[in-house]
Write a protein that holds these residues in place. Sequence first.
Motif, PDB file in Angstrom:
ATOM      1  N   ILE A 177      57.790 -70.406  -6.611  1.00 56.37           N
ATOM      2  CA  ILE A 177      58.343 -71.746  -6.835  1.00 56.37           C
ATOM      3  C   ILE A 177      58.329 -72.139  -8.307  1.00 56.37           C
ATOM      4  CG2 ILE A 177      57.844 -74.213  -6.465  1.00 56.37           C
ATOM      5  CD1 ILE A 177      57.527 -73.683  -3.544  1.00 56.37           C
ATOM      6  N   PHE A 178      57.273 -71.798  -9.031  1.00 57.43           N
ATOM      7  CA  PHE A 178      57.240 -72.172 -10.449  1.00 57.43           C
ATOM      8  C   PHE A 178      58.382 -71.509 -11.212  1.00 57.43           C
ATOM      9  CE2 PHE A 178      55.108 -68.105 -11.039  1.00 57.43           C
ATOM     10  CZ  PHE A 178      55.489 -67.719 -12.314  1.00 57.43           C
ATOM     11  N   MET A 179      58.743 -70.270 -10.812  1.00 60.10           N
ATOM     12  CA  MET A 179      59.838 -69.582 -11.474  1.00 60.10           C
ATOM     13  C   MET A 179      61.185 -70.183 -11.070  1.00 60.10           C
ATOM     14  SD  MET A 179      60.624 -67.425 -13.737  1.00 60.10           S
ATOM     15  CE  MET A 179      59.077 -66.537 -13.989  1.00 60.10           C
ATOM     16  N   GLN A 180      61.299 -70.645  -9.819  1.00 60.05           N
ATOM     17  CA  GLN A 180      62.508 -71.360  -9.419  1.00 60.05           C
ATOM     18  C   GLN A 180      62.709 -72.587 -10.310  1.00 60.05           C
ATOM     19  OE1 GLN A 180      62.896 -72.121  -5.155  1.00 60.05           O
ATOM     20  NE2 GLN A 180      61.575 -70.388  -4.691  1.00 60.05           N
ATOM     21  N   PHE A 181      61.623 -73.317 -10.552  1.00 62.15           N
ATOM     22  CA  PHE A 181      61.698 -74.488 -11.427  1.00 62.15           C
ATOM     23  C   PHE A 181      62.166 -74.097 -12.826  1.00 62.15           C
ATOM     24  CE2 PHE A 181      59.639 -76.987  -8.245  1.00 62.15           C
ATOM     25  CZ  PHE A 181      59.751 -78.317  -8.630  1.00 62.15           C
ATOM     26  N   LYS A 182      61.612 -73.016 -13.371  1.00 58.18           N
ATOM     27  CA  LYS A 182      61.974 -72.589 -14.723  1.00 58.18           C
ATOM     28  C   LYS A 182      63.438 -72.173 -14.808  1.00 58.18           C
ATOM     29  CE  LYS A 182      58.034 -71.041 -17.435  1.00 58.18           C
ATOM     30  NZ  LYS A 182      57.468 -69.916 -18.200  1.00 58.18           N
ATOM     31  N   LEU A 183      63.860 -71.350 -13.849  1.00 54.40           N
ATOM     32  CA  LEU A 183      65.222 -70.812 -13.890  1.00 54.40           C
ATOM     33  C   LEU A 183      66.271 -71.894 -13.730  1.00 54.40           C
ATOM     34  CD1 LEU A 183      64.717 -67.582 -11.728  1.00 54.40           C
ATOM     35  CD2 LEU A 183      64.916 -67.722 -14.212  1.00 54.40           C
TER      36      LEU A 183
END
Length: 279
Positions: free
Chosen positions: A124-130
Amino acid sequence: MKKLNKIFNFIKDNCLQIAEIIVLIIVCCLPYFIDIKSIFQKYLSEEDHPTPENAIYYLTIEKGSFFISIAMFIAALIAIRKYNHDKEKMANRANCYHNYPFIWYLFCAKFLNIEKCNLILVPIFMQFKLVSRSVFNQFPLIESDYPIEENKTIKIDKKRIVANIREVNIILEDTYPISNNQIPTTKKNLPTIKISRNDGNDFGRYFNQDFIKNIINEVRKLPQDITINVFATTNPMHTVNIIRRVFVIGDRGNIKRLYVFQQRRTGNRAFEAKGRKIY
């Protein structure tokens, strides 16, 4: 064994990108194994000076292997970028957990020109970043995989919310409920707003507009220059909407800092002690 499996999944998931990187490396090395200047020597001797039509080719070959290597690399990269764009290639195609560094996604999108990215099974944190940084042009999701949910009561639970708070936990219960013992010890006693569409009995993936609207309302009510810690079990459809409609607005609204805490995949699935900074 676990490490080997992770490497195998990475290769399987990124075989296109790996093949393209190998092509670029081979193209760079070719001029050092093949004497290209000798092959074109006859042509160069006939043309003692470059003409407007052949200037770039003439000077590149005349300068030797290093310049030929650069020219071939650029030509190959242009061809790869065009291929990935025209064929609408997508990152994260395999059915595995896509836990890759942000720089890898940046390389795929900006260097290789891959325009789409699948967000399913991405942390999820990477979804936020992308999504917040618009790394890829598209994050395609199949809407039918997330049936629209209506007339569902959205529960909001607030603890320790007072005026002029500087940091707050936003807990988003969606696919799975989140218990207090899953929150890191250092963040447990902070002011907390829990917004839930999950009563603990239904683990289906739905899309609920009221869930999004309640998150928007609660975040907008917070004081200026607030630091937000997000703990979420949101499905990708909700996550994309939450990022774009709540956390990515012009000047970021009232949010000074945003951290997303990643949930572990083993044990009681507690959240990691340290949040990942989004901005």
